[in-house]
Each structure stands twice: as C-alpha cells, then as structure tokens.
Design an enzyme around this catalytic site. Structure first.
Site, PDB file in Angstrom:
ATOM      1  N   ASP A 107     -14.133  -2.043  18.108  1.00  0.00           N
ATOM      2  CA  ASP A 107     -15.535  -2.349  18.410  1.00  0.00           C
ATOM      3  C   ASP A 107     -16.447  -1.840  17.298  1.00  0.00           C
ATOM      4  O   ASP A 107     -17.455  -2.471  16.960  1.00  0.00           O
ATOM      5  CB  ASP A 107     -15.947  -1.728  19.752  1.00  0.00           C
ATOM      6  CG  ASP A 107     -15.285  -2.407  20.932  1.00  0.00           C
ATOM      7  OD1 ASP A 107     -15.189  -1.764  22.006  1.00  0.00           O
ATOM      8  OD2 ASP A 107     -14.841  -3.559  20.796  1.00  0.00           O
ATOM      9  N   ASP A 143      -7.302   2.059   8.039  1.00  0.00           N
ATOM     10  CA  ASP A 143      -5.888   2.395   7.875  1.00  0.00           C
ATOM     11  C   ASP A 143      -5.556   3.469   8.915  1.00  0.00           C
ATOM     12  O   ASP A 143      -5.918   4.620   8.775  1.00  0.00           O
ATOM     13  CB  ASP A 143      -5.648   2.924   6.455  1.00  0.00           C
ATOM     14  CG  ASP A 143      -4.177   3.185   6.191  1.00  0.00           C
ATOM     15  OD1 ASP A 143      -3.846   3.521   5.031  1.00  0.00           O
ATOM     16  OD2 ASP A 143      -3.361   3.078   7.135  1.00  0.00           O
ATOM     17  N   GLU A 186       0.855  -1.208   0.000  1.00  0.00           N
ATOM     18  CA  GLU A 186       0.000   0.000   0.000  1.00  0.00           C
ATOM     19  C   GLU A 186       0.871   1.230   0.000  1.00  0.00           C
ATOM     20  O   GLU A 186       0.573   2.243  -0.604  1.00  0.00           O
ATOM     21  CB  GLU A 186      -0.925  -0.016   1.217  1.00  0.00           C
ATOM     22  CG  GLU A 186      -1.895   1.154   1.290  1.00  0.00           C
ATOM     23  CD  GLU A 186      -1.338   2.379   1.974  1.00  0.00           C
ATOM     24  OE1 GLU A 186      -0.229   2.299   2.554  1.00  0.00           O
ATOM     25  OE2 GLU A 186      -1.982   3.436   1.907  1.00  0.00           O
TER      26      GLU A 186
HETATM   27  N1  DTR Z   1      -2.251   5.590   6.300  1.00  0.00           N
HETATM   28  C1  DTR Z   1      -1.587   6.399   5.292  1.00  0.00           C
HETATM   29  C2  DTR Z   1      -2.520   6.843   4.182  1.00  0.00           C
HETATM   30  C3  DTR Z   1      -3.543   7.798   4.667  1.00  0.00           C
HETATM   31  C4  DTR Z   1      -4.863   7.531   4.852  1.00  0.00           C
HETATM   32  N2  DTR Z   1      -5.534   8.668   5.312  1.00  0.00           N
HETATM   33  C5  DTR Z   1      -4.617   9.648   5.392  1.00  0.00           C
HETATM   34  C6  DTR Z   1      -4.758  10.986   5.789  1.00  0.00           C
HETATM   35  C7  DTR Z   1      -3.614  11.786   5.837  1.00  0.00           C
HETATM   36  C8  DTR Z   1      -2.362  11.243   5.486  1.00  0.00           C
HETATM   37  C9  DTR Z   1      -2.202   9.904   5.046  1.00  0.00           C
HETATM   38  C10 DTR Z   1      -3.350   9.128   5.025  1.00  0.00           C
HETATM   39  C11 DTR Z   1      -0.488   5.603   4.672  1.00  0.00           C
HETATM   40  O1  DTR Z   1      -0.640   4.391   4.536  1.00  0.00           O
HETATM   41  O2  DTR Z   1       0.540   6.216   4.327  1.00  0.00           O
HETATM   42 ZN    ZN Z   2       1.710   4.793   5.485  1.00  0.00          ZN
HETATM   43 ZN    ZN Z   3      -1.578   3.421   6.022  1.00  0.00          ZN
HETATM   44 CA    CA Z   4     -13.597  -3.440  22.995  1.00  0.00          CA
END
Ligand code: DTR
Ligand code: ZN
Ligand code: ZN
Ligand code: CA
Length: 444
Positions: free
Chosen positions: A311, A205, A176
């Site tokens: 949850d 995520d 990812e």
């Molecule tokens: N978890 C991050 C991607 C991501 C998802 N929502 C946001 C908001 C602001 C910055 C990054 C992200 C990753 O996998 O890099």
């Molecule tokens: Zn990341």
């Molecule tokens: Zn991420």
């Molecule tokens: Ca719980």
C-alpha cells in the site's frame, strides 16, 4: 488571541471558522488562513493494494521455483520463467515492456522495463525490485515480495487508468544477488540525458519479512518523509535503514546521482526488544531467519507487512507521479480563536471549515494543537471529523503536571471526506486548573 496573517504564499480566504461564543471579543471578519505551499493537486487518493493479489504473484513465483530446481537464480530456467510471468501480466495490462539482456558469469541475464504510456517523459518516476533469487532457494521474501508489490502497484495503475503528470516506469532486475549486476547494466546503458530524466528511483527489496521491521531508505529526506508520514498515518513509527547501504538495486541509481528511496522489512539482522515493542514480532530473532535459505518460501512471509508495504508503494507512486509529495507544510486550515476550557467541566470545541479538497483526508493528516493550560494531565483531546468520526488525540494523564499541550498529532483520516467542519474537542476532567485553546490547525 486572534491574528490574521497574510502569508507570502498564495492565500485563499475561506469561509469563516465558527467562533466559540462568549470566549472572545467580537471578531473582525474572521477567516481561516490557508497557505498553500505550491502543492499541485495530487491525483485521487492511492488505491488499496489487495494483498491477496500480491500473494497470488508469490504463489506463482513459488510454483516456478518448484518446477525449476527450487530456485529462480540468474542463469537458471527459474529466473527466465519468473520474468516471463511478470512480463505477461504487464503486457496484458497495457504497459510498453522491454526485455533487456546482459551477460554475466557466462549466462544470459534479463532486466524487464515497463513504461506506463503518458506523462512527461522528461520527468520519470521509477520503481523497481530484483526478481532473482539465490541458487539456494526460491527467494520469495528476497525478493519475490518486492517484485510482487511493485507488480501489483503497476497493475493498479492500469486498473485505475491513471494519467499521471510524470511518466511512470517500473523495473525488475536480474542478477542482483551477484552484486546488482542487472540494475548496474541498466543504469550504465542510459545516456546522460536519459539518466537526468529520472527524477526518482524507488527500490523495494524484502518487504514481507516474517518477523518484520518497517525501515525507510534515508538517502533523500523528502522520500524518507513521504514513507515515514504514510506509516505514521497507520500509527507505525518507521526507522531508517543503515544495513542496506550499497547492497541493493538503489545503489547504481544513487551512484549516478539519481535520488532514491525505498522500504525494507529486514533480513538476517536481529530485532531488538524496542523494535518488537513497537512493531510486534519476536525480539532476539532475525527479521528473516530464512534469508538466502531454502526455507524462503511462501510460508516465509508476514502478510500484514506485505500488505502495508505494498500500500505504501502505491501511495508513493500516486503522490510522486502527480508531481507532488505530501510535504510537511501542505495546505493549512487554522483557527486562532481562543476558547476557554472550563475547569472540571463540559467539553468545548473549536471549529475549522475545510473546503476545496477532493476526496478523503490523507492517511497522515497533521493536527497541530496549541493549548495553554496549567496541568495538561487533566486534558482529554479529540479530533472530530465532519462526518462525526472521532479520533482520540490525547487521553487524560492524571499526574502529568506539566503545562500546555503544544504538539502535532498525525491521524490516519483516509476513511473520511476532507471537506466540511472539523472540530477540536477538549475537556478538563480534573479540578483547580484553567486553560484555553489558543489555536489549532489541520495540514493536508
Ligand atoms: N535483500 C538483500 C540485500 C539487502 C538489502 N538491505 C539489506 C540489509 C541487510 C542485509 C542485506 C540487505 C539481498 O538481495 O541479498
Ligand atoms: Zn538476497
Ligand atoms: Zn534482495
Ligand atoms: Ca492493502
């Protein structure tokens, strides 16, 4: 004032609500209106996800990173060890697992798909999380947290022996961090027919950020409301996420026309003072100061956020798998009998008899109130459950001279049985004002 309406939806006339004496004319055959909005019976209430179990998965992922060069990145040994850990847990729990490989940057990538046997396979409810970290750290919040929350929910499905009406599928994605490579590969590998069978994809995520926020994905209003209402039942006001557009594994599903939802506890953006006031934590600091850093370890987790978010994942899976969500207009139990409120006097009550429910009341029980009064600041309003549990809906607010209380409160009533006589209890604690309960209702 009394009215008995026959709504177009299926109507079940229930046992009469007890009417307050003397305040109203002799009623005709009283009935409480129940208008079902086509909500199919949801499965039993979702279980609590033990946060200790989720943290145990994070500890395993931490150990894996420590034993493999400090990361769990695509193409590195730590990622393959992570996916083997998750697969082992699911195989032992009775899932049908499939390890799907792809190539990226000259390395083999892995997606793990886990199907829970049963349910209508033409209607798939799917939840997923990316399991890979960046090369610069162990990736415990990003995204061990989402991976562990989804894993423990899948294990809870197995422990419960859930037999959902829809087919449940879970996914853990590789690469990812290089641009949703694994999830793109998965969606692209599906035939058009198989894509059309996925009703919902939920993405998780970063759900344990140390300075947490409570963000919902805004793309689908029903899924957004499902999570918003769940957290409202905990007394938490969520916000819609605007920072993650196109930045996680929901994006390939969304691009394929599949409805997506999810939760997010924040990354390197800064928590505002308004957010800190409602969520706690530290204003002016990032939600996760260790985002994409070597300090994204098991110490970089807020247990309360991880618990609540996990949850919420279970709540969503249980509801969506049953083929129903908790729609804004569910099953309504209403009493429209007028009950006079004595000025500066004793509390009065109005009853609603709830029957036909199974288990406990919902975590986001809606309490609609319509009280006509000349000075609402005098009023104290409580909801009393059949077992006597009292929920304070409104305190007196002396100088609030505005008239009437016409609003809907959300109460986390998941600890009390639904069936029985619920009471709205109202007291006027100030002098020289008059009013009455016009109507009130519970929406399950
Ligand atoms: N978890 C991050 C991607 C991501 C998802 N929502 C946001 C908001 C602001 C910055 C990054 C992200 C990753 O996998 O890099
Ligand atoms: Zn990341
Ligand atoms: Zn991420
Ligand atoms: Ca719980």
């Amino acid at each position: 004032m009394r009215r008995t309406t026959l709504p177009t939806a299926a109507v079940v006339t229930l046992a009469a609500a007890l009417l307050a004496p003397a305040a109203v004319a002799a009623p005709e055959a009283p009935a409480v209106r129940v208008a079902s909005a086509g909500v199919s019976p949801a499965l039993a209430a979702a279980p609590d996800i033990p946060v200790a179990n989720v943290k145990a998965h994070l500890a395993q992922l931490q150990s894996i990173a420590t034993a493999n060069g400090g990361n769990r990145a695509h193409g590195r040994t730590g990622y393959k060890a992570s996916i083997d850990y998750v697969k082992g847990k699911l195989d032992a729990a009775g899932y049908t697992t499939t390890l799907k490989t792809f190539s990226y940057n000259g390395a083999t990538g892995y997606n793990l798909i886990a199907d829970w046997p049963g349910g209508d396979t033409s209607h798939v409810v799917m939840a997923g999380a990316h399991l890979d970290s960046v090369t610069g750290g162990p990736g415990i919040n990003d995204n061990g947290s989402g991976s562990a929350g989804v894993l423990e929910t899948a294990l809870a499905v197995s422990r419960a022996g859930l037999t959902p009406s829809k087919h449940l599928r879970f996914g853990w994605w590789g690469a990812e961090e290089y641009g949703m490579i694994g999830s793109k590969n998965y969606v692209n590998s599906l035939s058009t027919a198989d894509r059309s069978k996925i009703d919902t994809y939920l993405n998780f995520d970063m759900i344990g950020s140390p300075n947490p926020g409570y963000f919902t994905y805004r793309y689908d209003s029903t899924l957004d409301a499902l999570f918003r209402n769940y957290f409202a039942g905990l007394g938490i006001s969520t916000e819609q996420d605007f920072e993650g557009d196109g930045r996680s594994d929901h994006a390939p599903f969304q691009d394929a026309g599949i409805r997506v939802g999810g939760l997010f506890s924040g990354a390197d953006y800064t928590k505002t003072s308004a957010q800190a006031a409602k969520w706690g934590g530290t204003a002016g600091q990032p939600f996760d100061r260790c985002y994409h850093s070597s300090c994204d370890t098991t110490a970089n987790i807020n247990d309360t956020a991880l618990d609540r978010m996990s949850d919420a994942i279970a709540y969503a899976i249980w509801n969506l798998a049953a083929g129903s969500t908790t729609p804004p207009t569910g099953t309504v139990f209403e009493n429209t009998a007028d009950v006079q409120i004595p000025d500066y006097g004793a509390a009065v009550t109005s009853d609603v008899a709830v029957t036909g429910r199974t288990g406990n009341a919902p975590a986001a029980l809606q309490v609609g109130v319509d009280i006509k009064h000349t000075w609402r600041g005098d009023l104290v309003i409580d909801l009393v459950a059949p077992n006597g549990t009292t929920f304070r809906l409104k305190d007196a607010s002396g100088n609030d001279s505005a008239p009437n209380v016409q609003t809907t409160y959300t109460v986390n009533a998941s600890a009390v049985a639904a069936n029985g006589t619920w009471k709205l209890k109202v007291q006027d604690i100030g002098r020289q004002d008059t009013g009455y309960v016009d109507s009130w209702k519970l929406t399950f």
